[in-house]
Design a protein around this motif. Structure first.
Motif, mmCIF file in Angstrom:
data_model
loop_
_atom_site.group_PDB
_atom_site.id
_atom_site.type_symbol
_atom_site.label_atom_id
_atom_site.label_comp_id
_atom_site.label_asym_id
_atom_site.label_seq_id
_atom_site.Cartn_x
_atom_site.Cartn_y
_atom_site.Cartn_z
ATOM 1 N N GLY A 188 0.758 -1.345 -0.031
ATOM 2 C CA GLY A 188 0.155 -0.091 0.044
ATOM 3 C C GLY A 188 0.933 1.241 -0.144
ATOM 4 O O GLY A 188 0.335 2.192 -0.810
ATOM 5 N N GLY A 189 1.911 1.314 0.728
ATOM 6 C CA GLY A 189 2.839 2.332 0.858
ATOM 7 C C GLY A 189 3.582 2.804 -0.570
ATOM 8 O O GLY A 189 3.276 3.887 -1.034
ATOM 9 N N TYR A 190 4.052 1.640 -1.209
ATOM 10 C CA TYR A 190 4.622 2.232 -2.411
ATOM 11 C C TYR A 190 3.821 2.224 -3.513
ATOM 12 O O TYR A 190 4.346 3.084 -4.574
ATOM 13 C CB TYR A 190 5.838 1.146 -2.847
ATOM 14 N N LEU A 191 2.722 1.704 -3.555
ATOM 15 C CA LEU A 191 1.458 1.883 -4.636
ATOM 16 C C LEU A 191 1.141 3.222 -4.600
ATOM 17 O O LEU A 191 0.910 3.889 -5.530
ATOM 18 C CB LEU A 191 0.437 0.869 -4.654
ATOM 19 N N VAL A 192 0.816 3.787 -3.399
ATOM 20 C CA VAL A 192 0.295 5.257 -3.261
ATOM 21 C C VAL A 192 1.221 6.100 -3.610
ATOM 22 O O VAL A 192 0.769 7.225 -4.370
ATOM 23 C CB VAL A 192 -0.260 5.343 -1.764
ATOM 24 N N ALA A 193 2.398 6.103 -3.482
ATOM 25 C CA ALA A 193 3.577 6.998 -3.890
ATOM 26 C C ALA A 193 3.749 6.813 -5.287
ATOM 27 O O ALA A 193 3.903 7.973 -6.047
ATOM 28 C CB ALA A 193 4.715 6.723 -3.212
ATOM 29 N N ALA A 194 3.734 5.610 -5.755
ATOM 30 C CA ALA A 194 3.956 5.502 -7.352
ATOM 31 C C ALA A 194 2.638 6.196 -8.066
ATOM 32 O O ALA A 194 2.804 6.772 -9.121
ATOM 33 C CB ALA A 194 3.762 4.060 -7.820
ATOM 34 N N ALA A 231 -0.157 10.501 -11.361
ATOM 35 C CA ALA A 231 -0.940 11.466 -11.438
ATOM 36 C C ALA A 231 -0.553 12.843 -11.500
ATOM 37 O O ALA A 231 -1.002 13.631 -12.203
ATOM 38 C CB ALA A 231 -1.756 11.406 -9.831
ATOM 39 N N THR A 232 0.609 13.121 -11.206
ATOM 40 C CA THR A 232 1.323 14.740 -11.184
ATOM 41 C C THR A 232 2.603 14.351 -12.123
ATOM 42 O O THR A 232 2.522 14.479 -13.162
ATOM 43 C CB THR A 232 1.608 15.279 -9.622
ATOM 44 N N ARG A 263 6.552 21.520 -3.485
ATOM 45 C CA ARG A 263 5.721 20.367 -3.781
ATOM 46 C C ARG A 263 6.479 19.162 -3.313
ATOM 47 O O ARG A 263 5.499 18.276 -3.027
ATOM 48 C CB ARG A 263 5.989 20.273 -5.394
ATOM 49 N N ALA A 264 7.535 18.869 -3.105
ATOM 50 C CA ALA A 264 8.130 17.808 -2.484
ATOM 51 C C ALA A 264 7.701 17.513 -1.309
ATOM 52 O O ALA A 264 7.323 16.434 -0.657
ATOM 53 C CB ALA A 264 9.557 17.642 -2.694
ATOM 54 N N ILE A 265 7.844 18.749 -0.495
ATOM 55 C CA ILE A 265 7.578 18.697 0.708
ATOM 56 C C ILE A 265 5.974 18.513 1.132
ATOM 57 O O ILE A 265 5.453 17.641 2.041
ATOM 58 C CB ILE A 265 7.897 20.116 1.624
ATOM 59 N N ILE A 266 5.157 19.071 0.324
ATOM 60 C CA ILE A 266 3.839 18.945 0.469
ATOM 61 C C ILE A 266 3.216 17.236 0.147
ATOM 62 O O ILE A 266 2.558 16.761 0.524
ATOM 63 C CB ILE A 266 2.814 19.744 -0.783
ATOM 64 N N ARG A 267 4.043 16.860 -1.038
ATOM 65 C CA ARG A 267 3.724 15.295 -1.074
ATOM 66 C C ARG A 267 4.200 14.526 -0.044
ATOM 67 O O ARG A 267 3.672 13.494 0.277
ATOM 68 C CB ARG A 267 4.651 15.038 -2.559
ATOM 69 N N LEU A 268 5.248 14.847 0.713
ATOM 70 C CA LEU A 268 5.626 14.229 1.874
ATOM 71 C C LEU A 268 4.938 14.152 3.068
ATOM 72 O O LEU A 268 4.321 13.436 3.685
ATOM 73 C CB LEU A 268 6.904 14.523 2.346
ATOM 74 N N ILE A 269 4.062 15.395 3.050
ATOM 75 C CA ILE A 269 2.936 15.651 4.105
ATOM 76 C C ILE A 269 1.753 15.035 3.972
ATOM 77 O O ILE A 269 1.147 14.416 4.617
ATOM 78 C CB ILE A 269 3.002 17.240 4.382
ATOM 79 N N VAL A 270 1.332 15.098 2.658
ATOM 80 C CA VAL A 270 0.158 14.357 2.206
ATOM 81 C C VAL A 270 0.374 12.958 2.369
ATOM 82 O O VAL A 270 -0.694 12.160 2.761
ATOM 83 C CB VAL A 270 -0.066 14.645 0.700
#
Length: 298
Positions: free
Chosen positions: A119-125, A130-131, A140-147
């Motif tokens: 689940g972890g690596y699929l959502v990151a992929a 998507a982006t 944007r990298a920090i926002i993705r890490l927070i999300v």
């Protein structure tokens, strides 16, 4: 496989040497001074068995910890049975740390960790698809890490609920299992993101190599780490899969004893991945900013 031996002082040293000299060296035997120490080692998951020698009879006692892995408990029992038979003795076996009824073979923790990692690596992929695999800016990298944080927390909780209240496989440790799950999910997600920053879309392939090709066989599922071949046994505690499975088993069966090292391993992957993701994105953004003026001049 580590095993503790309680025997009279006059034979203890010789017995330990004999057990360590068994062909193939399947056991790592150490002597304990009293039964309390042996029980403590067993209940902390620091040993796979406790052999108590009764010099006044031909029957000894062997205590194992099925919760640490059915295959390990069975292997210890088989080795001791053959050793005792060669001396015309017998050992009664007691599972001092049995697996929970819904976790008969001790595999629930392994599959739960695998599910969290997937689940972890699929959502990151998917976020990368998507982006874009590489965030355009550090912000944007920090926002993705927070999300990824709330997703990891919810996934950890969901996994703990499924194996606990829903399936009754690993019960009684909902908060601790949820917290561990959140760490594992976030670890897989940010490692995937770090690899994507380094290699773009191809970073997902590196993630699969780490977590699937190397991680799953060495995680200690059907066969815990002590029973694995040398290479897989060596890398098991150094990968999130193996660290996660061992930590989960110790939370459920061994009072969370000895999980600090496992948590440090998982945290180290998280810190390294975040550092790579932020630093890599920053460097790529600077390179792109530098290239634009040059292109304009040309």
């Amino acid at each position: 496989m580590p095993i503790a031996v309680l025997a009279p002082a006059e034979i203890s040293g010789h017995l330990v040497s004999e057990l360590n000299a068994i062909h193939g060296q399947p056991l790592y035997a150490t002597a304990v001074a009293d039964e309390t120490i042996g029980w403590t080692l067993l209940r902390h998951g620091s040993t796979s068995g406790l052999l108590i020698i009764n010099p006044r009879a031909s029957t000894d006692a062997l205590l194992v910890a099925g919760g640490g892995g059915a295959a390990t408990a069975t292997a210890v029992q088989d080795v001791i049975a053959r050793t005792e038979a060669a001396q015309h003795r017998h050992a009664t076996v007691t599972d001092a740390v049995p697996a929970q009824p819904g976790d008969a073979r001790g595999l629930s923790g392994f599959y739960l960790v695998v599910g969290w990692l997937v689940g972890g690596y699929l959502v990151a992929a998917l976020l990368g698809i998507a982006t874009r695999p590489r965030p355009a800016t550090t912000r944007r990298a920090i926002i993705r890490l927070i999300v990824l944080v709330p997703y990891a927390i919810l996934s950890g909780l969901a996994g703990a609920i499924v194996v606990g209240p829903v399936l009754g496989a690993l019960t009684g440790h909902l908060v601790a299992i949820s917290a561990l799950g959140a760490l594992i999910v976030y670890c897989a997600a940010v490692v995937t993101m770090g690899f994507q920053v380094l290699l773009g879309t191809f970073g997902v392939g590196l993630t699969l190599t780490l977590f699937v090709v190397l991680g799953n066989p060495s995680a200690g599922g059907a066969y815990p780490a002590p029973l694995l071949p040398g290479f897989w046994r060596a890398i098991s505690p150094a990968l999130p899969n193996g660290a996660g499975v061992q930590a989960l088993r110790h939370i459920v069966y061994f009072g969370s004893y000895g999980i600090t090292g496992n948590l440090i391993i998982i945290a180290a992957y998280i810190i390294a991945a975040i550092t790579i993701a932020i630093t890599g994105t920053s460097l790529l953004a600077r390179r792109a900013a530098t290239a634009k003026p040059a292109a304009a001049v040309l």
